[in-house]
Motif scaffolding. Structure first.
Motif, short mmCIF file in Angstrom:
data_model
loop_
_atom_site.label_atom_id
_atom_site.label_comp_id
_atom_site.label_asym_id
_atom_site.label_seq_id
_atom_site.Cartn_x
_atom_site.Cartn_y
_atom_site.Cartn_z
N ASP A 211 -11.48 -31.99 61.96
CA ASP A 211 -12.74 -32.22 61.23
C ASP A 211 -13.52 -33.42 61.76
O ASP A 211 -14.20 -34.12 61.01
N GLY A 212 -13.41 -33.65 63.07
CA GLY A 212 -14.22 -34.67 63.70
C GLY A 212 -15.32 -34.04 64.53
O GLY A 212 -15.38 -32.81 64.70
N TRP A 213 -16.20 -34.89 65.07
CA TRP A 213 -17.31 -34.44 65.90
C TRP A 213 -17.21 -35.14 67.24
O TRP A 213 -16.68 -36.25 67.33
N PHE A 214 -17.72 -34.53 68.28
CA PHE A 214 -17.65 -35.16 69.59
C PHE A 214 -18.91 -34.85 70.40
O PHE A 214 -19.57 -33.82 70.20
N VAL A 215 -19.23 -35.77 71.30
CA VAL A 215 -20.21 -35.55 72.36
C VAL A 215 -19.58 -36.07 73.63
O VAL A 215 -19.11 -37.22 73.68
N SER A 216 -19.55 -35.22 74.67
CA SER A 216 -18.92 -35.60 75.93
C SER A 216 -19.84 -35.23 77.09
O SER A 216 -20.51 -34.19 77.06
N ARG A 217 -19.86 -36.08 78.11
CA ARG A 217 -20.52 -35.70 79.35
C ARG A 217 -19.76 -34.53 79.98
O ARG A 217 -18.58 -34.31 79.72
N VAL A 218 -20.42 -33.79 80.86
CA VAL A 218 -19.85 -32.61 81.50
C VAL A 218 -19.74 -32.88 83.00
O VAL A 218 -20.64 -33.45 83.61
N LYS A 219 -18.62 -32.46 83.58
CA LYS A 219 -18.44 -32.63 85.02
C LYS A 219 -19.48 -31.82 85.80
O LYS A 219 -19.90 -30.75 85.38
N ASP A 220 -19.84 -32.35 86.97
CA ASP A 220 -20.88 -31.72 87.78
C ASP A 220 -20.53 -30.30 88.19
O ASP A 220 -21.40 -29.43 88.32
N ASP A 221 -19.22 -30.05 88.42
CA ASP A 221 -18.82 -28.72 88.90
C ASP A 221 -18.38 -27.78 87.78
O ASP A 221 -17.83 -26.70 88.04
N ALA A 222 -18.59 -28.17 86.53
CA ALA A 222 -18.17 -27.32 85.41
C ALA A 222 -18.90 -25.97 85.48
O ALA A 222 -20.10 -25.91 85.74
N ASN A 223 -18.16 -24.90 85.23
CA ASN A 223 -18.73 -23.56 85.38
C ASN A 223 -18.31 -22.68 84.20
O ASN A 223 -17.43 -21.83 84.30
N HIS A 293 -28.79 -33.61 82.81
CA HIS A 293 -27.67 -34.33 82.20
C HIS A 293 -27.08 -33.39 81.15
O HIS A 293 -27.76 -33.00 80.19
N LEU A 294 -25.82 -33.00 81.34
CA LEU A 294 -25.20 -31.99 80.50
C LEU A 294 -24.18 -32.62 79.55
O LEU A 294 -23.44 -33.55 79.92
N TYR A 295 -24.13 -32.08 78.32
CA TYR A 295 -23.21 -32.59 77.30
C TYR A 295 -22.55 -31.43 76.58
O TYR A 295 -23.20 -30.40 76.31
N LEU A 296 -21.27 -31.59 76.25
CA LEU A 296 -20.57 -30.67 75.37
C LEU A 296 -20.47 -31.30 73.99
O LEU A 296 -20.24 -32.51 73.86
N THR A 297 -20.61 -30.48 72.95
CA THR A 297 -20.52 -31.00 71.59
C THR A 297 -20.16 -29.88 70.62
O THR A 297 -20.31 -28.69 70.94
N ASN A 298 -19.69 -30.26 69.44
CA ASN A 298 -19.50 -29.31 68.35
C ASN A 298 -20.50 -29.55 67.23
O ASN A 298 -20.36 -29.00 66.13
N LEU A 299 -21.52 -30.37 67.48
CA LEU A 299 -22.58 -30.58 66.50
C LEU A 299 -23.55 -29.40 66.52
O LEU A 299 -23.89 -28.88 67.58
N ALA A 300 -23.98 -28.99 65.33
CA ALA A 300 -24.82 -27.80 65.20
C ALA A 300 -26.26 -28.09 65.61
O ALA A 300 -26.78 -29.19 65.38
N ARG A 301 -26.92 -27.10 66.19
CA ARG A 301 -28.32 -27.24 66.59
C ARG A 301 -29.23 -27.48 65.39
O ARG A 301 -30.23 -28.17 65.48
N GLU A 302 -28.87 -26.91 64.24
CA GLU A 302 -29.70 -27.07 63.04
C GLU A 302 -29.80 -28.54 62.63
O GLU A 302 -30.79 -28.94 62.00
N SER A 303 -28.82 -29.33 62.98
CA SER A 303 -28.81 -30.74 62.59
C SER A 303 -29.23 -31.66 63.74
O SER A 303 -29.83 -32.72 63.50
N TYR A 304 -28.89 -31.26 64.98
CA TYR A 304 -29.13 -32.14 66.13
C TYR A 304 -29.67 -31.32 67.29
O TYR A 304 -28.96 -30.45 67.82
N SER A 305 -30.89 -31.60 67.70
CA SER A 305 -31.49 -30.94 68.85
C SER A 305 -30.86 -31.46 70.13
O SER A 305 -30.10 -32.44 70.12
#
Length: 450
Positions: A211-223, A293-305
């Motif tokens: 039940d936590g939230w995260f924002v992480s940078r994404v590796k350049d070669d992530a596919n 600049h790419l980010y992975l997250t589990n935050l919802a678009r409805e709350s955070y653009s």
């Protein structure tokens, strides 16, 4: 006319320090070490405050400087450098670690409310690590990633609401950051900001499952495989659903990417069984570099653009400022020893000194607020901005020796004999070594030596 004994004015700062680190509790903890029984001159209270204020205000953080500060407070000028050096042993390091862990867990250093886009989170926690360079001879204990070096890696998680560590661990320089960040209930309702040192799909899953939230940078070669577009674009935009990220990334011209992707990882470490999760991937185009600049997250678009996500990630800069403060103001880049126990003790004391400084800063801000209670409410609301945390910390640094003196008198220590103290500090610790002038006068130097 009778003699007068001077007593310094009462100080709420001194009182707060004693409440934060009670002398009785320090002595009780120290009784578990062999030093108390073995060393008559060992005084944990004097040593603790000597080290903490020595870091907060000392331009010289050598062991010799700490010894001189200790003699000032404990008034034991027969204490030798060798004896003082021997105090820094495993039991003492474990004692300091216990004090630090307890302070991280329980110390009230003032908490700033999270507002605006951060208001929904219990806290924002920023995980990171930094390298502390050491003398090369310490390489047997603190292995570095490169050759002919010694490095200690400091792993730290900072609370944005307090500006203080919630975790603080040290390893050698080769230890990976991810191995030092546990998962569990501590992430619940908190936002965790992660750089590429913590890029781990299993970790993202664990944060989400707790039940936590995260924002992480994404590796350049992530596919990743894109399974859904979360924002539609007008015109002949490239459809992304069902595509792999790298197949379309170079052809995109849109300002934002906002999609849902799948990622695979081991369900349990070492089990070989895989699991698949879907998370949100956002990206913002950098106008200067024309790259995303790419980010992975589990935050919802409805709350955070997508721009909100990038803005949230900028808060990671706070941990860089904390590392800078530890290195520049508390001397982490000035560890002048190769002894592993001393290195560990000094690193821990730097962290305790930081927390001591924050305790004092919090009390200063409370004191200033009380002094302004009679002012208009509009002015009172700006009291925090008039005493910014880092400016207060600088004031503590400049006057740390005076704070220690007040504390010393309040705790019942007597002021040292100034003449004897200066004589002791001025004596040559190696009297058997001839002075250069005496050698010249005796003509012991020949020209063949130059």
């Amino acid at each position: 006319m009778g003699s007068m004994t001077y007593s310094p004015p009462d100080s709420v700062i001194v009182d707060r320090i004693q409440r934060a680190f009670p002398s009785d509790e320090l002595r009780e903890r120290a009784r578990a070490t062999n030093l108390v029984q073995r060393e008559r001159k060992f005084d944990i209270v004097a040593l603790f405050y000597t080290l903490s204020f020595g870091f907060a205000a000392g331009s010289d953080r050598s062991l010799q400087a700490f010894l001189e500060r200790y003699v000032e407070m404990a008034d034991c000028d027969e204490l030798s450098y060798a004896s003082f050096h021997d105090w820094f042993e495993p039991g003492f390091v474990a004692l300091l670690r216990e004090i630090l862990d307890d302070a991280i867990e329980n110390l009230d250093t003032g908490r700033e409310d999270l507002n605006g886009r951060l208001e929904r989170f219990r806290d924002v926690l920023i995980a990171d690590a930094t390298i502390v360079s050491l003398y090369q001879d310490a390489a047997d204990i603190y292995t570095a990633t490169g050759d002919h070096q010694a490095e200690l890696k400091l792993h730290l998680t900072e609370s944005l609401s307090t500006g203080l560590p919630t975790r603080f661990r040290t390893t050698d320089g080769t230890t990976h950051e991810r191995s030092q960040l546990p998962t569990g209930e501590w992430v619940a309702d908190a936002l965790i900001l992660l750089d590429l040192g913590f890029y781990d799909f299993w970790l993202f899953d664990r944060i989400d499952k707790n039940d936590g939230w995260f924002v992480s940078r994404v590796k350049d070669d992530a596919n990743f495989e894109i399974v859904e577009e979360l924002r539609t674009w007008r015109g002949n935009s490239i459809p992304l659903e069902g595509e792999s990220l790298q197949a379309v990334l170079d052809d995109l011209q849109r300002q934002e990417i906002d999609v849902r992707i799948t990622l695979s990882f081991e369900r349990k470490r070492g089990s070989g069984a895989s699991a698949t999760r879907t998370f949100r991937l956002v990206g913002l185009r950098n106008e200067k570099t024309d790259e995303y600049h790419l980010y992975l997250t589990n935050l919802a678009r409805e709350s955070y653009s997508a721009p909100d996500i990038a803005q949230l990630y900028r808060a990671r800069w706070e941990v860089e400022l904390l590392f800078k403060e530890l290195k520049s103001r508390f001397g982490l880049d000035e560890i002048k020893t190769t002894d592993g126990y001393i290195i560990e003790a000094l690193i821990i004391m730097a962290a305790i000194s930081l927390m001591m400084s924050r305790v004092i800063v919090d009390e200063l801000r409370s004191l200033e607020a009380r002094q302004r209670e009679g002012e208009a409410a509009a002015d009172a609301d700006s009291s925090a901005s008039r005493l910014p945390r880092r400016r207060c910390s600088l004031a503590v640094e400049r006057h740390g020796h005076l704070i220690q003196l007040y504390l010393m008198v309040e705790l019942g220590y007597e002021l040292p004999d100034l003449d004897e103290l200066l004589l002791w500090a001025s004596r040559n610790p190696n009297p058997h070594r001839d002075r250069l002038r005496e050698q010249v006068e005796r003509g012991e130097f020949g020209f063949d030596r130059y």
